[in-house]
Motif scaffolding. Structure first.
Motif, mmCIF file in Angstrom:
data_model
loop_
_atom_site.group_PDB
_atom_site.id
_atom_site.type_symbol
_atom_site.label_atom_id
_atom_site.label_comp_id
_atom_site.label_asym_id
_atom_site.label_seq_id
_atom_site.Cartn_x
_atom_site.Cartn_y
_atom_site.Cartn_z
ATOM 1 N N ILE A 108 64.600 29.761 59.666
ATOM 2 C CA ILE A 108 64.075 31.073 60.019
ATOM 3 C C ILE A 108 63.013 31.429 58.982
ATOM 4 O O ILE A 108 63.292 31.465 57.785
ATOM 5 C CB ILE A 108 65.173 32.156 60.046
ATOM 6 C CG1 ILE A 108 66.231 31.820 61.089
ATOM 7 C CG2 ILE A 108 64.558 33.523 60.328
ATOM 8 C CD1 ILE A 108 67.420 32.760 61.091
ATOM 9 N N ILE A 109 61.801 31.671 59.457
ATOM 10 C CA ILE A 109 60.683 32.048 58.592
ATOM 11 C C ILE A 109 60.432 33.538 58.792
ATOM 12 O O ILE A 109 60.234 34.000 59.911
ATOM 13 C CB ILE A 109 59.398 31.269 58.962
ATOM 14 C CG1 ILE A 109 59.602 29.756 58.891
ATOM 15 C CG2 ILE A 109 58.222 31.724 58.106
ATOM 16 C CD1 ILE A 109 59.851 29.211 57.524
ATOM 17 N N LYS A 110 60.449 34.276 57.689
ATOM 18 C CA LYS A 110 60.162 35.711 57.728
ATOM 19 C C LYS A 110 58.994 36.003 56.803
ATOM 20 O O LYS A 110 58.472 35.104 56.155
ATOM 21 C CB LYS A 110 61.399 36.507 57.328
ATOM 22 C CG LYS A 110 62.533 36.376 58.324
ATOM 23 C CD LYS A 110 63.648 37.324 58.023
ATOM 24 C CE LYS A 110 64.728 37.135 59.079
ATOM 25 N NZ LYS A 110 65.350 38.371 59.448
ATOM 26 N N ASN A 111 58.628 37.265 56.717
ATOM 27 C CA ASN A 111 57.488 37.667 55.898
ATOM 28 C C ASN A 111 57.897 37.817 54.433
ATOM 29 O O ASN A 111 57.978 38.911 53.910
ATOM 30 C CB ASN A 111 56.888 38.977 56.428
ATOM 31 C CG ASN A 111 55.637 39.371 55.676
ATOM 32 O OD1 ASN A 111 55.024 38.557 55.001
ATOM 33 N ND2 ASN A 111 55.264 40.630 55.777
ATOM 34 N N ASP A 112 58.163 36.696 53.794
ATOM 35 C CA ASP A 112 58.370 36.721 52.345
ATOM 36 C C ASP A 112 57.591 35.559 51.735
ATOM 37 O O ASP A 112 57.282 34.579 52.405
ATOM 38 C CB ASP A 112 59.859 36.700 51.964
ATOM 39 C CG ASP A 112 60.532 35.374 52.199
ATOM 40 O OD1 ASP A 112 60.240 34.409 51.465
ATOM 41 O OD2 ASP A 112 61.370 35.297 53.114
ATOM 42 N N GLY A 113 57.255 35.719 50.490
ATOM 43 C CA GLY A 113 56.373 34.778 49.810
ATOM 44 C C GLY A 113 56.835 33.334 49.872
ATOM 45 O O GLY A 113 56.048 32.433 50.170
ATOM 46 N N ASN A 114 58.113 33.088 49.599
ATOM 47 C CA ASN A 114 58.615 31.713 49.601
ATOM 48 C C ASN A 114 58.575 31.098 50.995
ATOM 49 O O ASN A 114 58.180 29.948 51.164
ATOM 50 C CB ASN A 114 60.040 31.653 49.048
ATOM 51 C CG ASN A 114 60.078 31.855 47.556
ATOM 52 O OD1 ASN A 114 59.130 31.555 46.847
ATOM 53 N ND2 ASN A 114 61.177 32.398 47.066
ATOM 54 N N ALA A 115 58.965 31.866 51.998
ATOM 55 C CA ALA A 115 58.971 31.350 53.372
ATOM 56 C C ALA A 115 57.556 31.029 53.834
ATOM 57 O O ALA A 115 57.308 29.985 54.448
ATOM 58 C CB ALA A 115 59.631 32.352 54.315
ATOM 59 N N LYS A 116 56.612 31.917 53.540
ATOM 60 C CA LYS A 116 55.228 31.681 53.948
ATOM 61 C C LYS A 116 54.623 30.504 53.184
ATOM 62 O O LYS A 116 53.838 29.749 53.745
ATOM 63 C CB LYS A 116 54.388 32.937 53.778
ATOM 64 C CG LYS A 116 54.750 34.017 54.802
ATOM 65 C CD LYS A 116 53.862 35.233 54.706
ATOM 66 C CE LYS A 116 54.077 35.961 53.412
ATOM 67 N NZ LYS A 116 53.407 37.234 53.299
ATOM 68 N N PHE A 117 54.992 30.350 51.924
ATOM 69 C CA PHE A 117 54.528 29.203 51.148
ATOM 70 C C PHE A 117 55.023 27.902 51.779
ATOM 71 O O PHE A 117 54.255 26.952 51.968
ATOM 72 C CB PHE A 117 55.021 29.324 49.702
ATOM 73 C CG PHE A 117 54.664 28.159 48.837
ATOM 74 C CD1 PHE A 117 53.340 27.893 48.507
ATOM 75 C CD2 PHE A 117 55.656 27.322 48.339
ATOM 76 C CE1 PHE A 117 53.013 26.810 47.704
ATOM 77 C CE2 PHE A 117 55.336 26.243 47.538
ATOM 78 C CZ PHE A 117 54.007 25.981 47.216
ATOM 79 N N MET A 118 56.303 27.870 52.138
ATOM 80 C CA MET A 118 56.864 26.675 52.773
ATOM 81 C C MET A 118 56.221 26.427 54.142
ATOM 82 O O MET A 118 55.979 25.288 54.530
ATOM 83 C CB MET A 118 58.383 26.783 52.898
ATOM 84 C CG MET A 118 59.109 26.831 51.557
ATOM 85 S SD MET A 118 58.641 25.482 50.421
ATOM 86 C CE MET A 118 59.297 24.085 51.297
ATOM 87 N N LEU A 119 55.920 27.498 54.864
ATOM 88 C CA LEU A 119 55.247 27.368 56.155
ATOM 89 C C LEU A 119 53.849 26.784 55.975
ATOM 90 O O LEU A 119 53.432 25.899 56.721
ATOM 91 C CB LEU A 119 55.177 28.733 56.845
ATOM 92 C CG LEU A 119 54.588 28.774 58.245
ATOM 93 C CD1 LEU A 119 55.370 27.884 59.212
ATOM 94 C CD2 LEU A 119 54.561 30.211 58.750
ATOM 95 N N GLN A 120 53.136 27.252 54.967
ATOM 96 C CA GLN A 120 51.806 26.705 54.686
ATOM 97 C C GLN A 120 51.894 25.221 54.330
ATOM 98 O O GLN A 120 51.048 24.433 54.746
ATOM 99 C CB GLN A 120 51.129 27.483 53.562
ATOM 100 C CG GLN A 120 50.685 28.856 54.002
ATOM 101 C CD GLN A 120 50.101 29.672 52.869
ATOM 102 O OE1 GLN A 120 50.582 29.629 51.731
ATOM 103 N NE2 GLN A 120 49.060 30.434 53.165
ATOM 104 N N ILE A 121 52.910 24.850 53.572
ATOM 105 C CA ILE A 121 53.099 23.437 53.247
ATOM 106 C C ILE A 121 53.381 22.635 54.515
ATOM 107 O O ILE A 121 52.814 21.559 54.722
ATOM 108 C CB ILE A 121 54.217 23.242 52.200
ATOM 109 C CG1 ILE A 121 53.747 23.764 50.844
ATOM 110 C CG2 ILE A 121 54.652 21.786 52.110
ATOM 111 C CD1 ILE A 121 54.810 23.805 49.780
#
Length: 145
Positions: A108-121
């Motif tokens: 589950i990806i939400k609007n938090d820095g770590n999740a968005k960083f992992m999504l970008q990766i």
């Protein structure tokens, strides 16, 4: 939360696909039902995500921007984007709060820095994989010639 399901396979032959469109739909719909998620639409297409311009993807994004849904259900994050513009749009929608979450059966990806960083990766790895495949095909074609 209201969700759109997004299923995509590239235009390659069926035997080279990880999971067919019907299988993706079935798996995601089962996941949505199990977790009692409100699915309001399903988008399915056979198109490469390497280049911009996927019709169903763009329609889904527009409808998210219009406020019809605020979540995406997808089999795998690499089904969403393999190019920086589409990946950037998804990150922007999370940043702005228009898109609240992206769900896969395992994440589950939400609007938090770590999740968005992992999504970008994840998007960058997908882009690199597509670039590598393109180079391999070109090298193979040169060899055949």
């Amino acid at each position: 939360m209201k969700y759109f399901i997004y299923c995509r396979k590239s235009t390659e032959s069926e035997d080279r696909q990880i999971l067919s469109l019907p299988a993706q739909k079935r798996e995601i719909q089962t996941y949505a039902k199990k977790h009692n998620l409100d699915v309001i639409g399903l988008f399915s297409e056979s198109a490469s995500a390497y280049k911009i311009g996927r019709n169903k993807f763009n329609e889904m994004i527009q409808r998210i921007q219009d406020g019809e849904a605020n979540g995406i259900l997808v089999w795998s994050l690499n089904r969403i984007a393999r190019n920086p513009l589409d990946g950037g749009m998804i990150i922007h929608l999370l940043d702005s709060g228009v898109l609240k979450e992206i769900r896969t059966p395992s994440n589950i990806i939400k609007n938090d820095g770590n999740a968005k960083f992992m999504l970008q990766i994840e998007f960058a790895v997908s882009k690199k994989s597509s670039d590598d495949n393109s180079e391999s095909v070109k090298r193979g074609n040169r060899e055949k010639i």
